[in-house]
Write a protein that holds these residues in place. Sequence first.
Motif, mmCIF file in Angstrom:
data_model
loop_
_atom_site.group_PDB
_atom_site.id
_atom_site.type_symbol
_atom_site.label_atom_id
_atom_site.label_comp_id
_atom_site.label_asym_id
_atom_site.label_seq_id
_atom_site.Cartn_x
_atom_site.Cartn_y
_atom_site.Cartn_z
ATOM 1 N N TRP A 77 0.821 -1.201 0.000
ATOM 2 C CA TRP A 77 0.000 0.000 0.000
ATOM 3 C C TRP A 77 0.859 1.256 0.000
ATOM 4 C CZ3 TRP A 77 -1.116 4.254 2.965
ATOM 5 C CH2 TRP A 77 -2.337 4.887 2.725
ATOM 6 N N GLY A 78 1.996 1.189 0.682
ATOM 7 C CA GLY A 78 2.887 2.339 0.789
ATOM 8 C C GLY A 78 3.487 2.399 2.185
ATOM 9 N N SER A 79 4.072 3.531 2.518
ATOM 10 C CA SER A 79 4.611 3.690 3.865
ATOM 11 C C SER A 79 4.188 5.039 4.425
ATOM 12 C CB SER A 79 6.133 3.544 3.871
ATOM 13 O OG SER A 79 6.732 4.596 3.150
ATOM 14 N N ILE A 80 4.186 5.104 5.739
ATOM 15 C CA ILE A 80 3.815 6.323 6.452
ATOM 16 C C ILE A 80 4.882 6.599 7.502
ATOM 17 C CG2 ILE A 80 1.338 5.999 6.093
ATOM 18 C CD1 ILE A 80 1.157 4.983 9.012
ATOM 19 N N VAL A 81 4.923 7.828 7.976
ATOM 20 C CA VAL A 81 5.827 8.136 9.081
ATOM 21 C C VAL A 81 5.257 7.507 10.343
ATOM 22 C CG1 VAL A 81 6.777 10.237 8.075
ATOM 23 C CG2 VAL A 81 4.728 10.372 9.497
ATOM 24 N N HIS A 82 6.096 7.223 11.292
ATOM 25 C CA HIS A 82 5.688 6.545 12.519
ATOM 26 C C HIS A 82 5.212 7.573 13.546
ATOM 27 C CE1 HIS A 82 6.632 3.069 15.482
ATOM 28 N NE2 HIS A 82 5.579 3.745 15.857
ATOM 29 N N THR A 83 4.002 8.100 13.308
ATOM 30 C CA THR A 83 3.378 9.037 14.243
ATOM 31 C C THR A 83 1.928 8.639 14.453
ATOM 32 O OG1 THR A 83 2.606 10.567 12.530
ATOM 33 C CG2 THR A 83 4.829 10.963 13.442
ATOM 34 N N LYS A 84 1.374 9.078 15.561
ATOM 35 C CA LYS A 84 -0.022 8.794 15.865
ATOM 36 C C LYS A 84 -0.937 9.395 14.797
ATOM 37 C CE LYS A 84 -3.404 9.117 19.588
ATOM 38 N NZ LYS A 84 -3.621 9.512 20.994
ATOM 39 N N GLU A 85 -0.627 10.607 14.355
ATOM 40 C CA GLU A 85 -1.449 11.278 13.350
ATOM 41 C C GLU A 85 -1.454 10.513 12.029
ATOM 42 O OE1 GLU A 85 1.014 12.829 15.150
ATOM 43 O OE2 GLU A 85 -0.364 13.738 16.583
ATOM 44 N N ALA A 86 -0.281 10.015 11.612
ATOM 45 C CA ALA A 86 -0.194 9.267 10.361
ATOM 46 C C ALA A 86 -0.950 7.947 10.449
ATOM 47 C CB ALA A 86 1.266 9.025 9.982
ATOM 48 N N VAL A 87 -0.878 7.280 11.599
ATOM 49 C CA VAL A 87 -1.615 6.025 11.793
ATOM 50 C C VAL A 87 -3.117 6.298 11.742
ATOM 51 C CG1 VAL A 87 -2.124 4.173 13.431
ATOM 52 C CG2 VAL A 87 0.242 4.876 13.051
ATOM 53 N N HIS A 88 -3.556 7.365 12.384
ATOM 54 C CA HIS A 88 -4.978 7.733 12.363
ATOM 55 C C HIS A 88 -5.438 7.997 10.928
ATOM 56 C CE1 HIS A 88 -8.781 9.615 13.372
ATOM 57 N NE2 HIS A 88 -8.410 10.652 12.643
ATOM 58 N N LYS A 89 -4.640 8.745 10.179
ATOM 59 C CA LYS A 89 -4.984 9.067 8.788
ATOM 60 C C LYS A 89 -5.051 7.792 7.939
ATOM 61 C CE LYS A 89 -3.562 12.168 5.066
ATOM 62 N NZ LYS A 89 -2.569 13.174 4.647
ATOM 63 N N LEU A 90 -4.085 6.885 8.125
ATOM 64 C CA LEU A 90 -4.082 5.613 7.396
ATOM 65 C C LEU A 90 -5.342 4.810 7.688
ATOM 66 C CD1 LEU A 90 -2.756 3.269 5.765
ATOM 67 C CD2 LEU A 90 -1.704 2.565 7.934
ATOM 68 N N MET A 91 -5.673 4.647 8.973
ATOM 69 C CA MET A 91 -6.842 3.850 9.327
ATOM 70 C C MET A 91 -8.119 4.487 8.797
ATOM 71 S SD MET A 91 -5.778 1.158 10.646
ATOM 72 C CE MET A 91 -4.038 0.958 10.365
ATOM 73 N N GLY A 102 6.769 -0.983 18.510
ATOM 74 C CA GLY A 102 5.367 -1.332 18.310
ATOM 75 C C GLY A 102 4.454 -1.116 19.493
ATOM 76 N N TYR A 103 4.991 -0.803 20.646
ATOM 77 C CA TYR A 103 4.148 -0.671 21.832
ATOM 78 C C TYR A 103 3.155 0.486 21.713
ATOM 79 C CZ TYR A 103 7.253 -4.072 23.914
ATOM 80 O OH TYR A 103 7.969 -5.196 24.159
ATOM 81 N N MET A 104 3.639 1.649 21.290
ATOM 82 C CA MET A 104 2.735 2.782 21.136
ATOM 83 C C MET A 104 1.756 2.530 19.998
ATOM 84 S SD MET A 104 3.199 4.757 23.597
ATOM 85 C CE MET A 104 2.056 6.008 23.074
ATOM 86 N N LEU A 105 2.202 1.886 18.934
ATOM 87 C CA LEU A 105 1.320 1.567 17.812
ATOM 88 C C LEU A 105 0.128 0.746 18.287
ATOM 89 C CD1 LEU A 105 0.638 1.500 14.796
ATOM 90 C CD2 LEU A 105 2.126 -0.496 14.608
ATOM 91 N N HIS A 106 0.371 -0.223 19.136
ATOM 92 C CA HIS A 106 -0.705 -1.058 19.671
ATOM 93 C C HIS A 106 -1.740 -0.186 20.382
ATOM 94 C CE1 HIS A 106 -2.508 -4.772 21.159
ATOM 95 N NE2 HIS A 106 -2.635 -4.156 22.315
ATOM 96 N N ARG A 107 -1.281 0.731 21.209
ATOM 97 C CA ARG A 107 -2.201 1.630 21.930
ATOM 98 C C ARG A 107 -2.978 2.514 20.955
ATOM 99 N NH1 ARG A 107 2.373 2.769 26.052
ATOM 100 N NH2 ARG A 107 1.997 1.112 27.545
ATOM 101 N N TRP A 108 -2.291 3.038 19.935
ATOM 102 C CA TRP A 108 -2.961 3.903 18.959
ATOM 103 C C TRP A 108 -4.050 3.143 18.229
ATOM 104 C CZ3 TRP A 108 2.267 5.717 16.501
ATOM 105 C CH2 TRP A 108 2.937 6.551 17.401
ATOM 106 N N LEU A 109 -3.775 1.903 17.834
ATOM 107 C CA LEU A 109 -4.770 1.101 17.118
ATOM 108 C C LEU A 109 -5.975 0.797 18.004
ATOM 109 C CD1 LEU A 109 -2.386 -1.294 15.193
ATOM 110 C CD2 LEU A 109 -3.798 0.520 14.201
#
Length: 98
Positions: free
Chosen positions: A32-46, A68-75
């Motif tokens: 799909w592509g790549s994103i920067v590792h930030t909460k905002e980018a993860v939110h935008k992707l989802m 990956g710990y913060m990513l888990h919380r963001w998801l």
Amino acid sequence: MNMPIKYVGLDVSKAKIAVAVADEGRQEARYWGSIVHTKEAVHKLMSKLRDQSEAFQLEVCYEAGPTGYMLHRWLLEEGISCTNYGGLSYNVPSLQVG
């Protein structure tokens, strides 16, 4: 009625997250592509994936590690079902020396 599943695989590093998507069944995953590792980018992707997948349930998986710990919380905050796989979480037979 069960909703079809769209699988999202994440390759997580400190600076970026590579994303692959696969539809339920035996279809090959697509990069799909790549994103920067930030909460905002993860939110935008989802949000983008949800917009494309109204009739689908999102299932996210990635290899757990220090990035990956913060990513888990963001998801979880996004209400996304996620599974993390630890690189060494499976049983490895010990080497018997002697």
